[in-house]
Design a protein around this motif. Structure first.
Motif, PDB file in Angstrom:
ATOM      1  N   GLU A 247       0.823  -1.205   0.000  1.00  0.00           N
ATOM      2  CA  GLU A 247       0.000   0.000   0.000  1.00  0.00           C
ATOM      3  C   GLU A 247       0.863   1.263   0.000  1.00  0.00           C
ATOM      4  O   GLU A 247       0.410   2.327  -0.429  1.00  0.00           O
ATOM      5  N   MET A 248       2.104   1.129   0.475  1.00  0.00           N
ATOM      6  CA  MET A 248       3.033   2.261   0.531  1.00  0.00           C
ATOM      7  C   MET A 248       4.218   2.050  -0.420  1.00  0.00           C
ATOM      8  O   MET A 248       5.281   2.631  -0.237  1.00  0.00           O
ATOM      9  N   ALA A 249       4.009   1.231  -1.423  1.00  0.00           N
ATOM     10  CA  ALA A 249       5.123   0.812  -2.287  1.00  0.00           C
ATOM     11  C   ALA A 249       5.846   1.985  -2.942  1.00  0.00           C
ATOM     12  O   ALA A 249       7.081   2.018  -2.988  1.00  0.00           O
ATOM     13  N   GLU A 250       5.108   2.939  -3.440  1.00  0.00           N
ATOM     14  CA  GLU A 250       5.732   4.076  -4.120  1.00  0.00           C
ATOM     15  C   GLU A 250       6.603   4.873  -3.154  1.00  0.00           C
ATOM     16  O   GLU A 250       7.717   5.290  -3.496  1.00  0.00           O
ATOM     17  N   GLN A 251       6.107   5.095  -1.956  1.00  0.00           N
ATOM     18  CA  GLN A 251       6.863   5.851  -0.956  1.00  0.00           C
ATOM     19  C   GLN A 251       8.142   5.113  -0.563  1.00  0.00           C
ATOM     20  O   GLN A 251       9.226   5.713  -0.491  1.00  0.00           O
ATOM     21  N   ILE A 252       8.021   3.813  -0.314  1.00  0.00           N
ATOM     22  CA  ILE A 252       9.193   3.020   0.058  1.00  0.00           C
ATOM     23  C   ILE A 252      10.212   3.030  -1.070  1.00  0.00           C
ATOM     24  O   ILE A 252      11.421   3.185  -0.833  1.00  0.00           O
ATOM     25  N   ASN A 253       9.721   2.905  -2.290  1.00  0.00           N
ATOM     26  CA  ASN A 253      10.615   2.897  -3.453  1.00  0.00           C
ATOM     27  C   ASN A 253      11.346   4.227  -3.586  1.00  0.00           C
ATOM     28  O   ASN A 253      12.556   4.259  -3.865  1.00  0.00           O
ATOM     29  N   GLU A 254      10.636   5.319  -3.384  1.00  0.00           N
ATOM     30  CA  GLU A 254      11.249   6.650  -3.501  1.00  0.00           C
ATOM     31  C   GLU A 254      12.339   6.860  -2.462  1.00  0.00           C
ATOM     32  O   GLU A 254      13.395   7.436  -2.751  1.00  0.00           O
ATOM     33  N   VAL A 255      12.088   6.385  -1.234  1.00  0.00           N
ATOM     34  CA  VAL A 255      13.083   6.527  -0.171  1.00  0.00           C
ATOM     35  C   VAL A 255      14.345   5.737  -0.509  1.00  0.00           C
ATOM     36  O   VAL A 255      15.470   6.243  -0.364  1.00  0.00           O
ATOM     37  N   ARG A 256      14.175   4.520  -0.966  1.00  0.00           N
ATOM     38  CA  ARG A 256      15.346   3.684  -1.292  1.00  0.00           C
ATOM     39  C   ARG A 256      16.141   4.298  -2.441  1.00  0.00           C
ATOM     40  O   ARG A 256      17.381   4.331  -2.404  1.00  0.00           O
ATOM     41  N   LEU A 257      15.448   4.785  -3.454  1.00  0.00           N
ATOM     42  CA  LEU A 257      16.147   5.398  -4.587  1.00  0.00           C
ATOM     43  C   LEU A 257      16.875   6.675  -4.159  1.00  0.00           C
ATOM     44  O   LEU A 257      17.970   6.968  -4.645  1.00  0.00           O
ATOM     45  N   ALA A 258      16.293   7.407  -3.229  1.00  0.00           N
ATOM     46  CA  ALA A 258      16.941   8.617  -2.718  1.00  0.00           C
ATOM     47  C   ALA A 258      18.237   8.264  -1.997  1.00  0.00           C
ATOM     48  O   ALA A 258      19.265   8.939  -2.174  1.00  0.00           O
ATOM     49  N   ARG A 259      18.230   7.213  -1.187  1.00  0.00           N
ATOM     50  CA  ARG A 259      19.445   6.791  -0.485  1.00  0.00           C
ATOM     51  C   ARG A 259      20.484   6.284  -1.485  1.00  0.00           C
ATOM     52  O   ARG A 259      21.683   6.522  -1.330  1.00  0.00           O
ATOM     53  N   TRP A 260      20.024   5.557  -2.500  1.00  0.00           N
ATOM     54  CA  TRP A 260      20.929   5.038  -3.534  1.00  0.00           C
ATOM     55  C   TRP A 260      21.634   6.203  -4.241  1.00  0.00           C
ATOM     56  O   TRP A 260      22.861   6.183  -4.423  1.00  0.00           O
ATOM     57  N   LYS A 261      20.857   7.203  -4.636  1.00  0.00           N
ATOM     58  CA  LYS A 261      21.426   8.363  -5.331  1.00  0.00           C
ATOM     59  C   LYS A 261      22.374   9.141  -4.418  1.00  0.00           C
ATOM     60  O   LYS A 261      23.401   9.672  -4.879  1.00  0.00           O
ATOM     61  N   GLN A 262      22.045   9.201  -3.131  1.00  0.00           N
ATOM     62  CA  GLN A 262      22.906   9.877  -2.163  1.00  0.00           C
ATOM     63  C   GLN A 262      24.263   9.177  -2.080  1.00  0.00           C
ATOM     64  O   GLN A 262      25.317   9.834  -2.111  1.00  0.00           O
ATOM     65  N   TYR A 263      24.252   7.868  -1.962  1.00  0.00           N
ATOM     66  CA  TYR A 263      25.490   7.092  -1.977  1.00  0.00           C
ATOM     67  C   TYR A 263      26.297   7.405  -3.238  1.00  0.00           C
ATOM     68  O   TYR A 263      27.510   7.655  -3.186  1.00  0.00           O
ATOM     69  N   TYR A 264      25.624   7.352  -4.377  1.00  0.00           N
ATOM     70  CA  TYR A 264      26.318   7.519  -5.660  1.00  0.00           C
ATOM     71  C   TYR A 264      26.996   8.881  -5.750  1.00  0.00           C
ATOM     72  O   TYR A 264      28.160   8.983  -6.170  1.00  0.00           O
ATOM     73  N   GLU A 265      26.269   9.907  -5.361  1.00  0.00           N
ATOM     74  CA  GLU A 265      26.828  11.263  -5.430  1.00  0.00           C
ATOM     75  C   GLU A 265      28.009  11.427  -4.480  1.00  0.00           C
ATOM     76  O   GLU A 265      29.042  12.022  -4.837  1.00  0.00           O
ATOM     77  N   LEU A 266      27.871  10.906  -3.260  1.00  0.00           N
ATOM     78  CA  LEU A 266      28.929  11.064  -2.263  1.00  0.00           C
ATOM     79  C   LEU A 266      30.192  10.284  -2.623  1.00  0.00           C
ATOM     80  O   LEU A 266      31.315  10.710  -2.304  1.00  0.00           O
ATOM     81  N   LEU A 267      30.020   9.143  -3.288  1.00  0.00           N
ATOM     82  CA  LEU A 267      31.173   8.288  -3.601  1.00  0.00           C
ATOM     83  C   LEU A 267      31.721   8.498  -5.005  1.00  0.00           C
ATOM     84  O   LEU A 267      32.749   7.915  -5.353  1.00  0.00           O
ATOM     85  N   SER A 268      31.057   9.333  -5.779  1.00  0.00           N
ATOM     86  CA  SER A 268      31.527   9.583  -7.148  1.00  0.00           C
ATOM     87  C   SER A 268      32.956  10.128  -7.221  1.00  0.00           C
ATOM     88  O   SER A 268      33.709   9.766  -8.129  1.00  0.00           O
ATOM     89  N   PRO A 269      33.385  10.981  -6.272  1.00  0.00           N
ATOM     90  CA  PRO A 269      34.776  11.428  -6.316  1.00  0.00           C
ATOM     91  C   PRO A 269      35.784  10.279  -6.241  1.00  0.00           C
ATOM     92  O   PRO A 269      36.839  10.328  -6.889  1.00  0.00           O
ATOM     93  N   LEU A 270      35.475   9.236  -5.473  1.00  0.00           N
ATOM     94  CA  LEU A 270      36.361   8.070  -5.408  1.00  0.00           C
ATOM     95  C   LEU A 270      36.374   7.324  -6.736  1.00  0.00           C
ATOM     96  O   LEU A 270      37.414   6.814  -7.162  1.00  0.00           O
ATOM     97  N   LYS A 271      35.207   7.295  -7.368  1.00  0.00           N
ATOM     98  CA  LYS A 271      35.123   6.672  -8.691  1.00  0.00           C
ATOM     99  C   LYS A 271      35.965   7.460  -9.701  1.00  0.00           C
ATOM    100  O   LYS A 271      36.732   6.883 -10.482  1.00  0.00           O
ATOM    101  N   GLU A 272      35.835   8.777  -9.680  1.00  0.00           N
ATOM    102  CA  GLU A 272      36.578   9.629 -10.624  1.00  0.00           C
ATOM    103  C   GLU A 272      38.079   9.524 -10.388  1.00  0.00           C
ATOM    104  O   GLU A 272      38.878   9.644 -11.326  1.00  0.00           O
ATOM    105  N   ALA A 273      38.462   9.260  -9.146  1.00  0.00           N
ATOM    106  CA  ALA A 273      39.888   9.127  -8.811  1.00  0.00           C
ATOM    107  C   ALA A 273      40.428   7.733  -9.113  1.00  0.00           C
ATOM    108  O   ALA A 273      41.621   7.476  -8.911  1.00  0.00           O
ATOM    109  N   GLY A 274      39.540   6.831  -9.556  1.00  0.00           N
ATOM    110  CA  GLY A 274      39.975   5.483  -9.887  1.00  0.00           C
ATOM    111  C   GLY A 274      40.165   4.580  -8.681  1.00  0.00           C
ATOM    112  O   GLY A 274      40.773   3.510  -8.793  1.00  0.00           O
ATOM    113  N   LYS A 275      39.630   4.982  -7.540  1.00  0.00           N
ATOM    114  CA  LYS A 275      39.786   4.184  -6.319  1.00  0.00           C
ATOM    115  C   LYS A 275      38.790   3.021  -6.253  1.00  0.00           C
ATOM    116  O   LYS A 275      39.111   1.943  -5.758  1.00  0.00           O
TER     117      LYS A 275
END
Length: 376
Positions: A247-275
């Motif tokens: 019943e709350m599937a969309e909300q749960i999905n949005e929260v998980r995707l938000a955390r996923w994107k947060q991880y990606y943005e925060l760790l992208s500098p390590l990716k760009e550095a080849g780490k």
């Protein structure tokens, strides 16, 4: 300590569980089992959805409906959970493993056709981390060779491939509602059936080999033992827990995707550095934030990072040990072609905490500690 996983919980589950108890129908196919199935049919467009006691049992049902028997061969990736192979190995079929793609960790669709023999009867694909396999190519190969396709979509509810819900493209799709998944009933799963011709056999199989489902619909005056089967029905109490989350599937999905994107943005500098390397989402694929992983240089570095994170109160884990290297994999299967990526990539992959209740500040802390490990 930040756990690796916490079962999804909305705070409203007890209301539905209480109602299921008050209904005086807590066994299978009660009010909430039907509501969950109807929800999944409506949102995926599948011909039929049958709730099961686990994704493992959904896969076993799919193997039986594919009529897999002793001596048959099934093509699948080695980088998957044991249930993918167990489903048909139990029928006496042989596992034929092929290599994965390093970008998605999914089966390499370009290697499937070379693994086909006169004994091949099916292809079992796994949508790792909710990212789709290259299904157009796989379905085209299957059609030309008259093979069944089963989608192990355990991690892929609410994910799509070119607009099509995962689990609905092959002949059968299998979802998981284990406590580690985006939506949970503790232990549970679902079988999605594309072709309506299989529905009656699936209902009989799921109901201990009887036509009990027809009896409850008033289509027969008594139910009988019709074919082989087992008890694959979950309790309606479990389904009540799950339906609260659907019943709350969309909300749960949005929260998980938000955390996923947060991880990606925060760790992208390590990716760009080849780490490190970060997940890749191919064009045309929509995922569900089921997991967030990074890839380290090698297993030694991964082990050091796991230890470092644990010392800083964060639990991180690696994932599957490739099936072809396990004792049962050697006994019941064979690897076709070169293991170029399966073992190497599995030894580098590290999963970070990801669950519905994970807070923004916790993701900040986790990503900060990963950066600290790499001196960034």
């Amino acid at each position: 300590m930040i756990r690796f996983n916490e079962p999804p919980y909305t705070g409203k589950e007890m209301k539905n569980i209480q109602k299921a108890i008050e209904n005086m129908h807590i066994c299978g196919d009660g009010e909430f089992t039907k509501k969950c199935s109807e929800y999944l049919e409506r949102t995926t467009g599948t011909a039929k959805c049958l709730l099961t006691t686990s994704c493992t049992h959904a896969l076993e049902m799919a193997a039986l409906l594919c009529d897999l028997k002793e001596g048959d061969e099934v093509i699948l990736p080695s980088y998957t959970f044991v249930s993918t192979a167990d489903a048909f190995v139990l029928r006496g079929a042989k596992a034929v493993f092929v290599d994965i793609r390093p970008d998605t960790m999914n089966i390499d669709e370009t290697l499937i056709e070379d693994a086909i023999t006169e004994k091949t009867k099916a292809i079992f694909v796994v949508h790792y981390a909710g990212v789709a396999c290259e299904m157009d190519t796989i379905m085209e190969i299957a059609d030309r060779h008259h093979l069944m396709v089963v989608e192990d979509a355990a991690q892929a509810i609410m994910c799509t491939y070119k607009g099509k819900p995962l689990g609905t493209i092959g002949d059968f799709g299998c979802y998981s509602f284990h406590e580690t998944k985006n939506f949970s009933m503790g232990e549970g799963g679902a079988l999605l059936i594309r072709n309506p011709e299989y529905i009656e056999n699936a209902e009989i199989l799921r109901e201990k080999g009887t036509d009990r489902s027809k009896y409850f619909r008033g289509q027969v005056d008594k139910y009988r033992w019709m074919n082989l089967g087992s008890s694959y029905l979950p309790s309606d109490i479990n389904a009540a827990y799950l339906y609260t989350q659907l019943e709350m599937a969309e909300q749960i999905n949005e929260v998980r995707l938000a955390r996923w994107k947060q991880y990606y943005e925060l760790l992208s500098p390590l990716k760009e550095a080849g780490k490190i390397e970060l997940p890749i989402i191919p064009e045309g694929c929509v995922h569900n934030g089921h997991m967030f992983y990074i890839k380290t240089k090698d297993m030694e570095e991964r082990t050091s990072l796991i230890d470092f994170m644990k010392a800083n109160d964060v639990l991180t884990v690696f994932h599957y040990v490739p099936l072809h290297s396990a004792p049962a994999g050697i006994k019941f299967g064979r690897f076709h072609g070169e293991d170029k990526y399966t073992t190497r990539e599995s030894e580098r992959l590290l999963r970070l905490p990801m669950f519905y209740q994970l807070k923004e500040e916790e993701v900040d802390y986790i990503a900060g500690k990963v950066k600290e490990f790499y001196g960034a």
